[in-house]
Scaffold this active site. Structure first.
Site, PDB file in Angstrom:
ATOM      1  N   CYS A   2       0.830  -1.205   0.000  1.00 36.48           N
ATOM      2  CA  CYS A   2       0.000   0.000   0.000  1.00 36.48           C
ATOM      3  C   CYS A   2       0.864   1.255   0.000  1.00 36.48           C
ATOM      4  CB  CYS A   2      -0.949   0.070   1.203  1.00 36.48           C
ATOM      5  SG  CYS A   2      -1.933  -1.399   1.417  1.00 36.48           S
ATOM      6  N   LYS A 580       5.282  -3.606  -6.433  1.00 37.89           N
ATOM      7  CA  LYS A 580       6.719  -3.435  -6.639  1.00 37.89           C
ATOM      8  C   LYS A 580       7.497  -3.498  -5.325  1.00 37.89           C
ATOM      9  CE  LYS A 580      10.354  -2.393  -9.116  1.00 37.89           C
ATOM     10  NZ  LYS A 580      10.933  -3.522  -9.865  1.00 37.89           N
TER      11      LYS A 580
HETATM   12  O1  M6R Z   1      12.832  -4.334  -3.595  1.00 39.32           O
HETATM   13  P1  M6R Z   1      13.465  -5.672  -3.397  1.00 39.32           P
HETATM   14  O2  M6R Z   1      14.633  -5.892  -4.309  1.00 39.32           O
HETATM   15  O3  M6R Z   1      13.838  -5.922  -1.944  1.00 39.32           O
HETATM   16  O4  M6R Z   1      12.348  -6.715  -3.752  1.00 39.32           O
HETATM   17  C1  M6R Z   1      12.543  -8.083  -3.558  1.00 39.32           C
HETATM   18  C2  M6R Z   1      11.518  -8.902  -4.306  1.00 39.32           C
HETATM   19  O5  M6R Z   1      10.231  -8.604  -3.845  1.00 39.32           O
HETATM   20  C3  M6R Z   1      11.587  -8.647  -5.810  1.00 39.32           C
HETATM   21  O6  M6R Z   1      12.846  -8.924  -6.330  1.00 39.32           O
HETATM   22  C4  M6R Z   1      10.540  -9.501  -6.553  1.00 39.32           C
HETATM   23  O7  M6R Z   1      10.860 -10.848  -6.448  1.00 39.32           O
HETATM   24  C5  M6R Z   1      10.468  -9.043  -8.008  1.00 39.32           C
HETATM   25  N1  M6R Z   1       9.114  -8.752  -8.339  1.00 39.32           N
HETATM   26  C6  M6R Z   1      11.000 -10.031  -8.966  1.00 39.32           C
HETATM   27  O8  M6R Z   1      10.925  -9.587 -10.276  1.00 39.32           O
END
Ligand code: M6R
Length: 585
Positions: A2, A580
């Protein structure tokens, strides 16, 4: 997850709507806004993406106070009732919330016993119902003292023009000048509107009006909160691309070149001069693609002679390991806000480990809380699937491993060694698009490889499933015959990854086993398959260039996932059920 935003000033509907658009990456199940003018609340709510709210809004240029929210559903289905802002029983107070209230069942039972009624199923509504009428700093404090979990809260009271706030474990920033005030989950909302902002820390709460800001912690007023300068933002458009994902994959090469330029200009010895020496162990920690980047990098650190392991942030509390004051813990996170990774950092801090972070957002919580931060400088990544940031993570970790091995080496040595790695050819998108179309009807897709290629396979499968919703898995090729081969029939397609000549014959044998059972196999390879080409249904050759040749393979897998998603009619930038930035545990 959110995203929340609050605003005091002119044209609040427009400012809040624009802010929600910027926060949409944090969740897009539904969006809502409440505006307070002359003691009256006006509320708008809508299911789906932020744009769906626009047609309902009545834009007004006059001064007003407002709070708004874009939701990634945690508790309760996607419905108007569960959409924020949420109200207390006499409708005099409303709030927006980012986070999870873990003890909401207990609190709700208690409120029901005391005669409060509920219209929805969220934990956030429970917080709203904890307020009677008449918001004060004291009441905010007494409510949040009863909450267990994470929250960034913005609250409005019909009877005054202040925005009340409280923060624990979820990000919250404030910016203000003589004419306006804004509070938000992401400081990039301030760019081009304010010159500077304040970052709230866990446990802080208070209120803000056009004339005054009061921040408290442990009942004491904070005198001089630290101020950070805002950036001038560059407009981020799609340009010639149809989706941000494709655009961002296309930016990978320039991101890596920029990184080399940076290391070259500053000198790695200078950049890392404050990094202590003498670690006994390197522990890489992350989630999703960031974890996959850590898995690749683990090999770099081991090759550099360092004891190394890679741990999923969400698993760190439940695994056996010996993290201590001699450990260098590296937290990998594009957003710098991933709650599991932040929690893992707390875990390592308690064990006195040195915390280094690798983030793409310099003011993020992970960057701020670590002892040392490496800025990925990959540029804003809008698509939910991580692409250029993932490759940049692998690249910076490669450099870090190099540095830890060669503490006294010059940047020239490094540049010489890596220049060739990124001088890769552009990948022929047409071939990949063709494969995506050809194998689109597969009911099962899976990725295999050996050694580091099996880690790439893991990232390939993650990318494919998150944006195309096809069941996809990955495994080291040798493991197939130990169980998973049972899944294979004529509807299965395998993507075999090969970047090492020594593994080609093994991969070819696995391909034969798959094809013998009716499955199809495409080889993505940076080595020449020669006569073994016949073992595969299709082969995509990717130019090899030194040790960093995995860049080509990564890009090919990302593009493959992109084209499959497009051809299946999925939106790769905003896949269903995802956001994201994952700011909940
Ligand atoms: O922002 P972050 O790199 O910590 O996020 C980690 C994961 O949530 C992120 O890499 C997720 O797996 C992606 N959507 C993969 O493409």
């Amino acid at each position: 997850m959110c995203g929340i935003i609050g605003y005091i000033g002119k044209t609040p509907e427009k400012v809040l709507f624009d802010g929600l658009k910027k926060l949409e990456y944090r969740g897009y199940d539904c969006a809502g806004m409440t505006i307070l003018r002359a003691g009256k609340f006006t509320t708008y709510k809508s299911i789906g993406k932020v744009d769906s709210l626009k047609e309902k809004l009545f834009f007004n240029d006059s001064l007003g106070v407002g709070i708004a929210h874009t939701r990634w559903a945690t508790h309760g289905k996607v419905s108007i009732e569960n959409c924020h802002p949420h109200f207390n029983n006499d409708l005099s107070i409303c709030l927006v919330h980012n986070g999870i209230i873990e003890n909401f069942h207990v609190l709700k039972d208690d409120l029901v016993k005391r005669g409060k009624s509920f219209y929805g199923e969220t934990d956030s509504e429970v917080v709203a119902k904890m307020f009677e009428h008449g918001l004060t700093i004291k009441k905010v404090k007494s409510v949040v003292d009863n909450l267990t979990g994470s929250y960034a809260l913005l609250m409005l009271d019909k009877t005054c023009n202040d925005i009340y706030f409280a923060k624990n474990k979820n990000p919250l920033y404030i910016a203000f000048d003589d004419e306006k005030v804004m509070l938000t989950s992401d400081s990039s909302c301030f760019n081009d509107i304010f010159d500077s902002f304040i970052t709230l820390e866990d446990g802080q709460y208070g209120k803000v009006s056009l004339n005054e800001l009061e921040i408290y912690q442990d009942d004491k007023k904070i005198d001089r909160p630290k101020v950070t300068k805002c950036f001038k933002s560059k407009a981020i458009g799609l340009g010639k691309y149809s989706h941000f994902m494709l655009k961002e994959i296309g930016e990978t090469k320039s991101v890596l070149r920029k990184a080399i330029k940076f290391y070259n200009a500053r000198g790695i010895k200078n950049i890392f001069k404050n990094l202590p020496c003498g670690f006994e162990k390197v522990v890489l920690i992350g989630c999703g693609s960031a974890y996959n980047a850590g898995l690749i990098a683990k090999g770099y650190f081991i090759d550099a002679g360092l004891n190394s392991e890679c741990i999923l942030a969400s698993e760190i509390e439940y695994e056996s390991h010996d993290i201590n004051e001699k450990s260098l813990c590296i937290f990998i996170s594009q957003s710098g806000e991933t709650q599991d990774t932040l929690k893992a950092m707390d875990f390592c801090v308690k064990r006195k480990a040195y915390c280094l972070s690798l983030t793409n957002v310099v003011h993020s919580s992970i960057a701020r809380k670590s002892h040392f931060n490496i800025d990925l400088s990959a540029g804003c990544e809008r698509a939910v699937a991580s692409t250029k940031a993932y490759t940049a993570q692998v690249f910076h970790l490669y450099i870090l491993a190099f540095l830890l091995k060669n503490r006294n080496s010059q940047i020239e040595d490094l540049v010489k060694e890596i220049k060739e790695y990124i001088d890769f050819e552009n990948i022929e998108a047409k071939n990949i698009e063709h494969f995506a179309k050809k194998y689109l009807k597969s009911r099962l897709l899976f990725f295999i490889g050996k050694g580091k290629d099996s880690i790439l396979a893991r990232e390939g499968a993650l990318k494919l499933k998150e944006i195309s919703y096809l069941p996809a898995f990955d495994l080291p090729s040798g493991e197939l015959k130990h169980g998973s081969i049972a899944l294979i029939d004529k509807f299965a397609t395998c993507i075999a990854i090969c970047s090492q000549a020594k593994t080609l014959s093994k991969i070819a044998s696995s391909a034969e086993e798959i094809r013998a059972r009716g499955g199809k196999v495409i080889l993505f390879s940076s080595v020449d398959a020669g006569e073994l080409e016949d073992c595969f249904d299709d082969v995509l050759y990717l130019k090899s260039s030194g040790k960093f040749d995995i860049v080509n393979l990564i890009i090919a897998m990302q593009k493959f996932a992109y084209f499959v998603a497009i051809k299946r009619g999925c939106n790769p930038d905003m896949p269903r059920n995802l956001a994201k930035s994952v700011t909940v545990e």
